[in-house]
Design an enzyme around this catalytic site. Structure first.
Site, PDB file in Angstrom:
ATOM      1  N   ASP A  21       0.835  -1.214   0.000  1.00  0.00           N
ATOM      2  CA  ASP A  21       0.000   0.000   0.000  1.00  0.00           C
ATOM      3  C   ASP A  21       0.865   1.257   0.000  1.00  0.00           C
ATOM      4  OD1 ASP A  21      -2.338   1.436  -0.010  1.00  0.00           O
ATOM      5  OD2 ASP A  21      -2.668   1.281   2.149  1.00  0.00           O
ATOM      6  N   ASN A  69     -10.554  -2.809  -5.889  1.00  0.00           N
ATOM      7  CA  ASN A  69      -9.822  -1.880  -6.769  1.00  0.00           C
ATOM      8  C   ASN A  69     -10.547  -1.634  -8.101  1.00  0.00           C
ATOM      9  OD1 ASN A  69      -6.458  -2.919  -5.738  1.00  0.00           O
ATOM     10  ND2 ASN A  69      -7.755  -1.269  -4.965  1.00  0.00           N
TER      11      ASN A  69
HETATM   12  C1  FPP Z   1      -1.259   0.247  -3.708  1.00  0.00           C
HETATM   13  O1  FPP Z   1      -1.143   1.613  -3.564  1.00  0.00           O
HETATM   14  C2  FPP Z   1      -1.253  -0.132  -5.133  1.00  0.00           C
HETATM   15  C3  FPP Z   1      -1.916  -1.140  -5.691  1.00  0.00           C
HETATM   16  C4  FPP Z   1      -2.758  -2.075  -4.951  1.00  0.00           C
HETATM   17  C5  FPP Z   1      -1.812  -1.312  -7.178  1.00  0.00           C
HETATM   18  C6  FPP Z   1      -0.847  -2.227  -7.821  1.00  0.00           C
HETATM   19  C7  FPP Z   1       0.467  -2.549  -7.234  1.00  0.00           C
HETATM   20  C8  FPP Z   1       1.653  -2.365  -7.907  1.00  0.00           C
HETATM   21  C9  FPP Z   1       1.712  -1.729  -9.253  1.00  0.00           C
HETATM   22  C10 FPP Z   1       2.936  -2.809  -7.297  1.00  0.00           C
HETATM   23  C11 FPP Z   1       3.518  -4.125  -7.732  1.00  0.00           C
HETATM   24  C12 FPP Z   1       2.988  -4.802  -8.929  1.00  0.00           C
HETATM   25  C13 FPP Z   1       3.206  -6.097  -9.311  1.00  0.00           C
HETATM   26  C14 FPP Z   1       2.748  -6.550 -10.648  1.00  0.00           C
HETATM   27  C15 FPP Z   1       3.887  -7.094  -8.472  1.00  0.00           C
HETATM   28  P1  FPP Z   1      -2.409   2.618  -3.559  1.00  0.00           P
HETATM   29  O2  FPP Z   1      -2.698   3.019  -4.972  1.00  0.00           O
HETATM   30  O3  FPP Z   1      -3.525   1.980  -2.828  1.00  0.00           O
HETATM   31  O4  FPP Z   1      -1.775   3.816  -2.767  1.00  0.00           O
HETATM   32  P2  FPP Z   1      -2.488   4.907  -1.839  1.00  0.00           P
HETATM   33  O5  FPP Z   1      -3.135   4.155  -0.698  1.00  0.00           O
HETATM   34  O6  FPP Z   1      -1.331   5.732  -1.393  1.00  0.00           O
HETATM   35  O7  FPP Z   1      -3.447   5.630  -2.715  1.00  0.00           O
END
Ligand code: FPP
Length: 250
Positions: A21, A69
């Site tokens: 996160d 998501n």
């Molecule tokens: C979390 O931050 C992000 C996600 C759940 C999205 C996808 C994750 C990645 C791109 C990292 C690794 C990917 C792979 C393929 C292993 P958030 O967007 O929830 O952040 P915030 O809480 O700060 O808004």
């Protein structure tokens, strides 16, 4: 080297699960668009995969995209799907060369067809690798998982393949996405929030949980070592008393 002798407290968890996160906040702090945060998150993931393989972790499960998501703006969802496709295209050969087996858990039928195909190809290509399993949770939710397991079991009861009396915890476990994989020993959540957020609800029943304030794109092997240090200091009793645990470990 004998792991038991070398490390009697079992300081390295065999199965590590991570809620990655903080990509969006990292991007905002750096004055960049959210997608830049996700791209930086991929770099972190690569580093942590390497560090876990070196530490002889057996299974690393990363929560890459949750059932919830899908509710993000379409632009971000589409950008993430494109990013996953690109990452698989770019990284699978390297993972394979390093003996890593890739597996995916989640409602893959909801993903774009091309991503489903890449997932299938990656799983097939790396199926025989044994150094570490990298489990990517995409379109995954703990409630979804328990629901799909329930549906499978109910179908088997309705066709007569199973009796209601056959249903026990082991049977439910086998129908969940992790099926025969052991439950996570350690859950790490980055980004400062202290929630499980519908991750592996059933399988986290006895996991140690380490919350890190570090935003995922900044999470590195030093933060991972801190999490392992936390884990090594925990005494895992699985609901038993100390002396019972010692007796059953004999
Ligand atoms: C979390 O931050 C992000 C996600 C759940 C999205 C996808 C994750 C990645 C791109 C990292 C690794 C990917 C792979 C393929 C292993 P958030 O967007 O929830 O952040 P915030 O809480 O700060 O808004």
């Amino acid at each position: 080297m004998n792991k038991e002798v070398d490390n009697p407290a079992g300081s390295i968890p065999r199965h590590v699960a991570i809620i990655m996160d903080g990509n969006g906040r990292w991007a905002a702090q750096n004055g960049r668009p959210r997608l830049a945060g996700h791209r930086a998150g991929v770099k972190s993931a690569r580093q942590i995969v390497e560090a876990c393989a070196e530490a002889q972790v057996e299974i690393l499960t990363l929560f890459a995209f949750s059932s919830e998501n899908w509710q993000r703006p379409a632009e971000e969802v589409n950008a993430l799907m494109r990013l996953f496709i690109e990452v698989l295209q770019r990284e699978v050969a390297t993972l394979h060369d390093n003996g890593i087996r890739l597996r995916f858990i989640g409602a893959r039928e909801n993903l774009p067809t091309i991503l489903q195909k890449r997932i299938e190809d990656a799983e097939n290509k790396t199926a025989a690798n044994t150094r570490m399993t990298l489990m990517l949770a995409v379109a995954f939710g703990g409630r979804w998982d328990i629901t799909q397991a329930t549906r499978q079991i109910a179908n088997k009861v309705s066709t007569g393949e199973l009796d209601v009396e056959d249903i026990d915890e082991a049977m439910v476990s086998r129908h969940l996405s992790l099926a025969t994989f052991d439950d996570p020993d350690l859950l790490i959540r980055t980004g400062g929030e202290k929630r499980v957020s519908n991750f592996l609800l059933w399988n986290l029943a006895y996991s140690e949980i380490h919350f890190s304030d570090t935003l995922w794109p900044a999470f590195d092997s030093t933060d991972l070592a801190t999490a392992f240090e936390f884990f090594s200091q925990r005494q895992r009793r699985f609901g038993q008393l100390d002396n019972q645990k010692e007796a059953s470990a004999d």
